[in-house]
Design an enzyme around this catalytic site. Structure first.
Site: not given
Ligand code: AMP
Length: 211
Positions: A124, A157
């Protein structure tokens, strides 16, 4: 009005499917991870506060993500519905959602076995500028390292390192799976198989939405 939640562990294709569905259904995406990465790119205080936690694959505090949702759901572009990508990720967040009076039309869980997830996350890359996600093999950009849409640079990432992905997967099973089961228990959940490729997954989701 179609208020959807997409669930899936890291690498399941949640972000990819959300983009496709938003275009097909004409509703916007509300992505908490995207919003937070946007804050980091802009170098805001909020972004700085969250960066370390995110790089380690840990959750940011519930108040922060809940606030992102609260600010977005009532925007005019969300009046016909929206797709939540990355929220709610634990039961407390799901409770907040109902406290805000947000009614969910349907929740979709994209299922993919762990081994395949780790493999997918490895390929990714995301656009440094607009945040769009690509995959070296499954969803490559037209030109290597360059975003098709805005021309920004594509980078890995920081939270996609194998050991961090395993920690994020464990957290998903522990914290988010109970939320998935909650939506199943109130009859709103549809599960789809995310191993069959991007288009096949979209087709299953569209079918599930008609049910
Ligand atoms: P994602 O892009 O959805 O994989 O989110 C990346 C990172 O953002 C996660 O690993 C968390 O550190 C943070 N994050 C995103 N959404 C949430 C959420 N609903 N609650 C807590 N942390 C979040």
């Amino acid at each position: 009005m179609m208020n959807l939640i997409l669930f899936g562990p890291p690498g399941a294709g949640k972000g990819t499917q959300t983009e496709i569905l938003c275009n097909r259904l004409g509703i916007p995406k509300i992505g908490t991870g995207d919003a937070l990465r946007g804050e980091i790119r802009k170098g805001t205080e909020l972004g700085l506060r969250c960066k370390t936690l995110m790089d380690e694959g840990k959750f940011v505090p519930d108040e922060i993500v809940t606030e992102i949702i609260r600010n977005r759901v009532n925007s005019p572009d969300c009046r016909n519905g929206f797709i939540l990508d990355g929220f709610p990720r634990n039961l407390a967040q799901a409770k907040k959602l109902s406290e805000m009076g947000i009614e969910i039309t349907k929740a979709i869980a994209i299922n993919v076995p762990d081994d395949l997830l780790v493999e997918r996350v490895q390929g990714r890359v995301v656009c440094e500028n607009c945040g769009l996600s690509y995959h070296a093999v499954n969803a490559p950009p037209k030109k290597v390292g360059v975003c098709d849409v805005c021309g920004g640079s594509l980078v890995a990432r920081p939270d996609d390192k194998p050991e961090t992905v395993r920690a994020r997967l464990a957290t998903y099973r522990e914290q988010t799976q109970p939320v998935v089961e909650y939506y199943a228990s109130i009859g709103l959940l549809q599960r789809v198989d995310g191993t069959k490729g991007i288009q096949a997954t979209t087709e299953q989701i569209l079918l599930a939405l008609e049910d």
